[in-house]
Design a protein around this motif. Structure first.
Motif, short mmCIF file in Angstrom:
data_model
loop_
_atom_site.label_atom_id
_atom_site.label_comp_id
_atom_site.label_asym_id
_atom_site.label_seq_id
_atom_site.Cartn_x
_atom_site.Cartn_y
_atom_site.Cartn_z
N TYR A 144 -12.21 11.54 65.86
CA TYR A 144 -12.81 10.29 65.38
C TYR A 144 -13.12 9.58 66.61
O TYR A 144 -12.47 9.38 67.49
N ARG A 174 -3.12 18.77 56.39
CA ARG A 174 -4.24 18.72 57.36
C ARG A 174 -3.73 18.84 58.59
O ARG A 174 -2.77 17.99 59.15
N GLN A 199 -15.53 13.85 43.10
CA GLN A 199 -15.34 13.35 44.60
C GLN A 199 -16.69 13.39 45.44
O GLN A 199 -17.59 14.29 44.98
N SER A 258 -2.90 3.97 48.21
CA SER A 258 -4.17 3.65 48.11
C SER A 258 -4.64 3.39 49.55
O SER A 258 -5.95 3.52 49.66
N SER A 259 -3.75 3.64 50.38
CA SER A 259 -4.18 3.32 51.93
C SER A 259 -4.58 4.47 52.72
O SER A 259 -4.95 4.44 53.99
N LEU A 260 -4.06 5.87 52.17
CA LEU A 260 -4.35 6.99 52.96
C LEU A 260 -6.09 7.42 52.95
O LEU A 260 -6.61 7.49 51.80
N SER A 261 -6.54 7.49 54.11
CA SER A 261 -8.00 7.69 54.36
C SER A 261 -8.23 9.08 53.88
O SER A 261 -7.32 10.05 53.74
N SER A 262 -9.61 9.32 53.41
CA SER A 262 -10.02 10.49 52.81
C SER A 262 -9.95 11.78 53.87
O SER A 262 -9.67 12.85 53.43
N GLY A 263 -10.02 11.42 55.11
CA GLY A 263 -9.77 12.39 56.14
C GLY A 263 -8.33 12.81 56.56
O GLY A 263 -8.06 13.55 57.24
N SER A 264 -7.46 12.22 56.12
CA SER A 264 -5.97 12.41 56.39
C SER A 264 -5.41 13.30 55.19
O SER A 264 -6.09 14.06 54.46
N HIS A 291 -0.05 15.19 57.51
CA HIS A 291 -1.07 15.31 58.39
C HIS A 291 -0.59 15.21 59.90
O HIS A 291 -0.16 14.10 60.34
N ALA A 293 -6.01 12.27 49.18
CA ALA A 293 -6.86 12.85 50.50
C ALA A 293 -6.66 14.40 50.23
O ALA A 293 -6.60 14.91 49.29
#
Length: 287
Positions: free
Chosen positions: A156, A151, A220, A119-125, A129, A147
């Motif tokens: 950022y 990647r 999404q 649940s902690s993986l950011s959408s951009g990762s 990665h 995510a």
């Protein structure tokens, strides 16, 4: 069996293709750490005593390269089994005061990364990665990423890392919320819209499968792609299978010098070329 061909300026001889699209240059690792689902982070990380987490593997690679400077090339080898963690490299475990830690990832046997419980993986990762260059990802299956699947790149708050010379081989991606495989980053710096980001360069994606990617089970926030190259040059997609995808099958956005050959694409997917420069070589087949 039927074939659907999508052609944009196909050269008549293979020699012309080889001259037009440059393949990545990969560096051999100077240090290696082993991981296993039954490993322990108290282990030393060799083949007889593997570690359990990617974070610990990165720490050991950092320690092993402490006396080196510049670009350091390393590898993490995953033993067969199921992993419920992302192989995500934070910025502070890539950029060190005296060196960059470039990390390749290779599966040994049947290796599955399952992101259902993350649940902690950011959408951009992504489930994989990595921030380095002249490296590879091989022999891994990715399931249920919240995510992206694989990647490369980082952009950022004014910090830009555009990975180059990347090989992605024998990777299977299914049921992702983001892109299946994503290389390159956008052309604009997120901290300054007037600063252009140079193109990432030389990617080879081969013998990969991506299916049921993007918008899996729920709508999404992004329109995604099974395989996407973004602000990149010299991109080759070879011997890949793309099917049952929620966005484009393959998308080249602000790219030049691309080569897609011997590709199986589901009829419901598409090959998209936006803001393309140069002459692409695209051949797609559906069976």
């Amino acid at each position: 069996m039927k074939n659907i061909g999508v052609f944009f300026a196909i050269f008549s001889v293979q020699a012309a293709i080889a001259q037009y699209v440059n393949l990545p240059q990969i560096n051999m690792p100077s240090a290696r750490i082993y991981m296993s689902p039954i490993g322990s982070d108290s282990n030393i990380g060799d083949s007889l005593a593997p570690v359990a987490t990617f974070s610990k593997a990165l720490d050991l690679l950092n320690a092993a390269s402490a006396n080196q400077s510049g670009e350091v090339y390393t590898e993490v080898v995953l033993f067969e089994g199921l992993y419920t963690q992302a192989l995500a490299q934070p910025l502070n475990k890539f950029q060190y005061p005296n060196r960059n830690l470039n990390v390749s990832v290779r599966g040994r046997g049947v290796v599955n990364l399952d992101g259902q419980m993350l649940s902690s993986l950011s959408s951009g990762s992504g489930m994989v990665h990595l921030l380095g260059s002249h490296i590879y990802v091989k022999g891994i299956s990715i399931l249920y990423s919240p995510a992206n699947g694989v990647r490369f790149g980082f952009n950022y708050n004014g910090t830009v890392i555009n990975s180059a010379d990347i090989l992605i081989e024998n990777v299977s991606v299914s049921a992702t919320a983001g892109h299946g495989i994503l290389v390159g980053i956008g052309a604009l710096n997120t901290a300054n819209q007037f600063t252009l980001t140079p193109k990432a360069n030389r990617f080879l994606i081969q013998n990969c499968q991506v299916h049921d990617a993007v918008n899996f089970n729920t709508v999404q926030t992004q329109w995604g792609s099974a395989i996407k190259a973004w602000n990149a040059s010299n991109v080759t997609v070879r011997n890949c299978v793309v099917r049952d995808n929620g966005g484009e099958g393959i998308d080249f956005d602000d790219c030049d010098s691309i080569d897609v050959v011997i590709l199986t694409v589901d009829m419901l997917c598409s090959i998209s070329c936006k803001y393309l420069k140069g002459w692409p070589i695209l051949t797609a087949f559906d069976d």
